[in-house]
Design an enzyme around this catalytic site. Structure first.
Site, mmCIF file in Angstrom:
data_model
loop_
_atom_site.group_PDB
_atom_site.id
_atom_site.type_symbol
_atom_site.label_atom_id
_atom_site.label_comp_id
_atom_site.label_asym_id
_atom_site.label_seq_id
_atom_site.Cartn_x
_atom_site.Cartn_y
_atom_site.Cartn_z
ATOM 1 N N LYS A 256 92.794 36.518 129.788
ATOM 2 C CA LYS A 256 93.830 37.407 129.236
ATOM 3 C C LYS A 256 93.247 38.373 128.214
ATOM 4 O O LYS A 256 92.186 38.145 127.645
ATOM 5 C CB LYS A 256 94.946 36.565 128.627
ATOM 6 C CG LYS A 256 95.748 35.861 129.717
ATOM 7 C CD LYS A 256 97.214 35.859 129.477
ATOM 8 C CE LYS A 256 97.922 35.461 130.767
ATOM 9 N NZ LYS A 256 99.084 34.623 130.556
ATOM 10 N N ARG B 180 96.528 26.921 133.475
ATOM 11 C CA ARG B 180 96.549 27.846 134.625
ATOM 12 C C ARG B 180 95.318 28.735 134.517
ATOM 13 O O ARG B 180 95.210 29.503 133.552
ATOM 14 C CB ARG B 180 97.845 28.665 134.594
ATOM 15 C CG ARG B 180 98.001 29.643 135.741
ATOM 16 C CD ARG B 180 99.308 30.423 135.594
ATOM 17 N NE ARG B 180 99.505 31.311 136.730
ATOM 18 C CZ ARG B 180 99.011 32.537 136.799
ATOM 19 N NH1 ARG B 180 98.293 33.041 135.805
ATOM 20 N NH2 ARG B 180 99.223 33.278 137.866
#
Ligand code: 9MG
Length: 273
Positions: free
Chosen positions: A220, A254
């Site tokens: 991210k 995840r």
């Protein structure tokens, strides 16, 4: 703690790894739709070999600024992949906020819904309630098109917790039992770097909701902001972020880099148990 997802019962006494399979043109586009499905299926099988406990299959990017795709396009992308994985023996999660896509994917063999919109779309709650699928309820502020413009919170942890608690209650009210639920604070979804760091530091607070926590930190932009690295160079940062998450009680991470995350968890478990 166990997670009930369709015919599967996942033992969450040890953290589990959810491998990301993005069936989007930027991931598997080269030779038309059929070849893209074949490539995505082969990729998913590789993630299973690498040790994934769950596969998360998505046909629409939720990255900040990503354009929405039509329901039909999303179905065309994900259904052949789910159908092509009908022999695997780990749960398939469908990453979608669209009730029709949830319904078709669950009918095709998925046994979990990963909804960044926390089942707030009309009919989503009822349709999932009529199945035995698990569901991940994620917090976000705003929509992918605008969520990073100016996210603001007065009390970040309390606000995210209270949203998740309200969505747990809504799910339980229609008959989705707590054993089928997962919550997720939604790293990067309407959050600044400061917000994301505060969430990571305080992840253990969400375990107090009594529902397993999922964390999605992999590659991210917050990791890019910290390290200065481009998205395809964030593997080390992602594995470290996953470690911090499991140290704070997260049950499912995840991730893109399944093999490396599985190795990290093996080392972590060797000293934890
Ligand atoms: C689809 N997707 C992208 N990022 C995610 C995250 O952090 N959590 C969940 N549940 N889904 C995500």
């Amino acid at each position: 703690m166990f997670l009930h997802c369709g015919k599967f019962k996942l033992d969450l006494s040890h953290p589990k790894v959810m491998g990301i399979v993005n069936v989007t043109p930027d991931s598997f586009s080269d030779g038309g739709k059929h070849l893209a499905s074949e490539a995505a299926i082969a990729y998913a099988r590789r993630l299973i070999d690498d040790g994934a406990d769950i596969l998360d299959i998505g046909g629409e990017s939720t990255r900040p600024g990503a354009a929405p795709v039509s329901e039909q396009e999303e179905l065309d992308r994900v259904l052949p992949v789910i159908e092509g994985l009908d022999d695997i023996n780990i749960p398939i999660s469908i990453d979608t906020y669209k009730p029709e896509v949830m319904r078709a994917a669950l009918a095709a063999g998925a046994s979990m819904v990963n909804d960044v919109n926390a089942l707030q779309a009309e009919r989503a709650l009822e349709w999932v309630a009529n199945t035995s699928a698990a569901v991940c309820l994620m917090h976000k502020q705003g929509a992918p098109q605008n969520m990073q413009l100016q996210p603001q919170y007065r009390q970040l942890i309390a606000e995210v917790s209270s949203f998740l608690s309200e969505r747990i209650a809504a799910a339980e009210a229609v008959g989705i039992s707590g054993e089928r639920l997962i919550v997720d604070p939604g790293f990067g979804f309407g959050k600044t770097l400061e917000h994301n760091l505060a969430l990571l530091k305080n992840l253990h607070e969400f375990a107090l909701l009594g529902i397993p926590v999922l964390a999605g930190l992999s590659r991210k932009s917050m990791l890019g902001q910290i390290t200065g690295r481009e998205v395809d160079e964030r593997m080390t940062a992602s594995v470290v972020a996953a470690l911090i998450a499991v140290q704070r009680g997260t049950s499912i991470v995840r991730v893109h880099d399944v093999r490396e995350t599985v190795d990290m968890l093996k080392v972590w478990r060797a000293i934890e148990e």
